[in-house]
Write a protein that holds these residues in place. Structure first.
Motif, PDB file in Angstrom:
ATOM      1  N   GLY A 154       0.791  -1.227   0.000  1.00 55.86           N
ATOM      2  CA  GLY A 154       0.000   0.000   0.000  1.00 55.86           C
ATOM      3  C   GLY A 154       0.819   1.271   0.000  1.00 55.86           C
ATOM      4  O   GLY A 154       0.317   2.344  -0.348  1.00 55.86           O
ATOM      5  N   SER A 155       2.089   1.171   0.327  1.00 54.19           N
ATOM      6  CA  SER A 155       2.958   2.356   0.369  1.00 54.19           C
ATOM      7  C   SER A 155       3.682   2.590  -0.955  1.00 54.19           C
ATOM      8  O   SER A 155       4.470   3.525  -1.061  1.00 54.19           O
ATOM      9  CB  SER A 155       3.977   2.206   1.502  1.00 54.19           C
ATOM     10  OG  SER A 155       4.866   1.136   1.224  1.00 54.19           O
ATOM     11  N   THR A 157       2.523   3.419  -4.074  1.00 55.55           N
ATOM     12  CA  THR A 157       1.732   4.045  -5.142  1.00 55.55           C
ATOM     13  C   THR A 157       2.614   4.755  -6.168  1.00 55.55           C
ATOM     14  O   THR A 157       2.225   4.897  -7.326  1.00 55.55           O
ATOM     15  CB  THR A 157       0.703   5.039  -4.575  1.00 55.55           C
ATOM     16  OG1 THR A 157       1.383   5.965  -3.727  1.00 55.55           O
ATOM     17  CG2 THR A 157      -0.391   4.313  -3.808  1.00 55.55           C
ATOM     18  N   ARG A 162       0.030   3.456 -12.501  1.00 51.59           N
ATOM     19  CA  ARG A 162      -1.311   2.932 -12.236  1.00 51.59           C
ATOM     20  C   ARG A 162      -1.797   3.232 -10.820  1.00 51.59           C
ATOM     21  O   ARG A 162      -2.975   3.034 -10.519  1.00 51.59           O
ATOM     22  CB  ARG A 162      -1.330   1.427 -12.490  1.00 51.59           C
ATOM     23  CG  ARG A 162      -1.105   1.081 -13.950  1.00 51.59           C
ATOM     24  CD  ARG A 162      -0.919  -0.395 -14.198  1.00 51.59           C
ATOM     25  NE  ARG A 162      -1.914  -1.214 -13.541  1.00 51.59           N
ATOM     26  CZ  ARG A 162      -1.720  -2.486 -13.200  1.00 51.59           C
ATOM     27  NH1 ARG A 162      -0.573  -3.073 -13.453  1.00 51.59           N
ATOM     28  NH2 ARG A 162      -2.674  -3.162 -12.615  1.00 51.59           N
ATOM     29  N   GLY A 163      -0.911   3.673  -9.932  1.00 54.62           N
ATOM     30  CA  GLY A 163      -1.294   4.072  -8.582  1.00 54.62           C
ATOM     31  C   GLY A 163      -1.990   2.967  -7.803  1.00 54.62           C
ATOM     32  O   GLY A 163      -1.469   1.867  -7.655  1.00 54.62           O
ATOM     33  N   GLN A 164      -3.202   3.270  -7.299  1.00 58.12           N
ATOM     34  CA  GLN A 164      -3.926   2.322  -6.455  1.00 58.12           C
ATOM     35  C   GLN A 164      -4.293   1.043  -7.209  1.00 58.12           C
ATOM     36  O   GLN A 164      -4.322  -0.033  -6.621  1.00 58.12           O
ATOM     37  CB  GLN A 164      -5.185   2.967  -5.860  1.00 58.12           C
ATOM     38  CG  GLN A 164      -5.882   2.108  -4.819  1.00 58.12           C
ATOM     39  CD  GLN A 164      -4.992   1.774  -3.620  1.00 58.12           C
ATOM     40  OE1 GLN A 164      -4.311   2.634  -3.073  1.00 58.12           O
ATOM     41  NE2 GLN A 164      -4.993   0.505  -3.215  1.00 58.12           N
ATOM     42  N   ASP A 165      -4.547   1.129  -8.495  1.00 55.24           N
ATOM     43  CA  ASP A 165      -4.834  -0.080  -9.278  1.00 55.24           C
ATOM     44  C   ASP A 165      -3.642  -1.044  -9.240  1.00 55.24           C
ATOM     45  O   ASP A 165      -3.817  -2.265  -9.189  1.00 55.24           O
ATOM     46  CB  ASP A 165      -5.170   0.265 -10.728  1.00 55.24           C
ATOM     47  CG  ASP A 165      -6.543   0.894 -10.881  1.00 55.24           C
ATOM     48  OD1 ASP A 165      -7.381   0.771  -9.956  1.00 55.24           O
ATOM     49  OD2 ASP A 165      -6.782   1.522 -11.932  1.00 55.24           O
ATOM     50  N   TYR A 166      -2.445  -0.487  -9.260  1.00 56.66           N
ATOM     51  CA  TYR A 166      -1.227  -1.304  -9.180  1.00 56.66           C
ATOM     52  C   TYR A 166      -1.161  -2.017  -7.836  1.00 56.66           C
ATOM     53  O   TYR A 166      -0.901  -3.218  -7.767  1.00 56.66           O
ATOM     54  CB  TYR A 166      -0.008  -0.408  -9.388  1.00 56.66           C
ATOM     55  CG  TYR A 166       1.324  -1.122  -9.335  1.00 56.66           C
ATOM     56  CD1 TYR A 166       1.751  -1.909 -10.399  1.00 56.66           C
ATOM     57  CD2 TYR A 166       2.163  -0.994  -8.244  1.00 56.66           C
ATOM     58  CE1 TYR A 166       2.976  -2.553 -10.371  1.00 56.66           C
ATOM     59  CE2 TYR A 166       3.387  -1.631  -8.204  1.00 56.66           C
ATOM     60  CZ  TYR A 166       3.793  -2.417  -9.263  1.00 56.66           C
ATOM     61  OH  TYR A 166       5.003  -3.056  -9.221  1.00 56.66           O
ATOM     62  N   ILE A 167      -1.430  -1.274  -6.752  1.00 50.71           N
ATOM     63  CA  ILE A 167      -1.419  -1.843  -5.401  1.00 50.71           C
ATOM     64  C   ILE A 167      -2.453  -2.970  -5.313  1.00 50.71           C
ATOM     65  O   ILE A 167      -2.167  -4.052  -4.790  1.00 50.71           O
ATOM     66  CB  ILE A 167      -1.730  -0.758  -4.350  1.00 50.71           C
ATOM     67  CG1 ILE A 167      -0.737   0.403  -4.425  1.00 50.71           C
ATOM     68  CG2 ILE A 167      -1.792  -1.359  -2.951  1.00 50.71           C
ATOM     69  CD1 ILE A 167       0.699   0.050  -4.436  1.00 50.71           C
ATOM     70  N   ASP A 168      -3.648  -2.707  -5.800  1.00 51.67           N
ATOM     71  CA  ASP A 168      -4.716  -3.712  -5.758  1.00 51.67           C
ATOM     72  C   ASP A 168      -4.301  -4.965  -6.520  1.00 51.67           C
ATOM     73  O   ASP A 168      -4.581  -6.088  -6.078  1.00 51.67           O
ATOM     74  CB  ASP A 168      -6.019  -3.145  -6.338  1.00 51.67           C
ATOM     75  CG  ASP A 168      -6.602  -2.026  -5.487  1.00 51.67           C
ATOM     76  OD1 ASP A 168      -6.211  -1.884  -4.306  1.00 51.67           O
ATOM     77  OD2 ASP A 168      -7.450  -1.272  -6.022  1.00 51.67           O
TER      78      ASP A 168
END
Length: 190
Positions: A154-155, A157, A162-168
Motif C-alpha cells: 500500500g505504500s 503508489t 497505475r497508482g492504487q490499481d497497481y497496489i490492488d
C-alpha cells in the motif's frame, strides 16, 4: 538474506559504539561503504537502519510477476529486467533492454536475476519515492511485527503510474498465489 545479515552486523556495531567501544578500521570502513551504498551519512545510524532492511518475499515476487508478465516479457527474457526499473543509460549498450540510446531514460538490463533483485531492493531502500515504505517497515519493526508485504504494498503508489490499481493488483497476486506465508519463511543454514 544478505540484507538481513548486513542489518544484524550494523546493529551489533551500533551496540558496540553505544557501549563506548571503539571500532577497528575494518568495521569503520564497512559502515562507511554501507552508508555510501544506501545514501546516508555515516553517523546517522537510525536512518541507515531504516534503509538496511529486508524486502518481504511476497511483495518482491508479486512485483516481479506484475512487472515481467510472469517472467515472459522481452525485457525479462533478454535483460533479466524483472522489476521494470529504468535509468539514464550509460555508454554501454549492455545496461539497457532494447535499442541503446546513451543518456536516455531506458529500461535497465542486468547480467543476472540476482543483480536485478539486488538493484530492486536497493531502489526500495534508497529512493525518496519509497520513504513511506521504509517508514512503515520501521514501524512494523518497532512493534516487533511481521514485515508484511501485503500491507507494505500500500505504500508503493509511486512505483507505477497505475497508482492504487497497481497496489490492488499486487495484493490480488499475493492472495491468489498464496504468497503471504513466504514473508514468514526463513532459509535454513546447514
Amino acid at each position: 538474506e544478505e540484507i538481513a545479515a548486513d542489518r544484524q552486523h550494523l546493529i551489533k556495531l551500533r551496540a558496540q559504539i553505544e557501549a563506548g567501544e571503539s571500532l577497528g578500521e575494518l568495521e569503520q570502513a564497512w559502515i562507511e561503504e554501507l552508508a555510501q551504498r544506501y545514501g546516508v551519512e555515516t553517523d546517522k545510524f537510525d536512518e541507515l537502519l531504516q534503509r538496511v532492511d529486508v524486502v518481504p518475499p511476497a511483495l518482491a515476487i508479486a512485483q516481479a510477476v506484475t512487472e515481467s508478465g510472469w517472467g515472459t516479457s522481452m525485457p525479462a527474457r533478454t535483460g533479466n529486467a524483472l522489476f521494470g526499473q529504468f535509468h539514464i543509460s550509460s555508454a554501454s549498450p549492455a545496461t539497457v533492454v532494447g535499442a541503446h540510446v546513451p543518456g536516455r531514460f531506458q529500461m535497465r538490463a542486468f547480467d543476472s536475476i540476482v543483480e536485478a533483485v539486488s538493484s530492486y531492493a536497493l531502489n526500495l531502500n534508497t529512493h525518496p519515492a519509497y520513504r513511506k515504505f521504509r517508514q512503515q517497515r520501521a514501524d512494523m519493526r518497532a512493534k516487533d511485527a511481521l514485515i508484511d508485504g501485503y500491507v507494505l504494498a500500500g505504500s508503493l503508489t509511486a512505483y507505477s503510474e497505475r497508482g492504487q490499481d497497481y497496489i490492488d493488483f499486487l495484493r490480488l497476486i499475493m492472495r491468489t498465489e498464496n504468497l503471504r506465508p513466504l514473508d514468514e519463511a526463513r532459509l535454513q543454514r546447514q
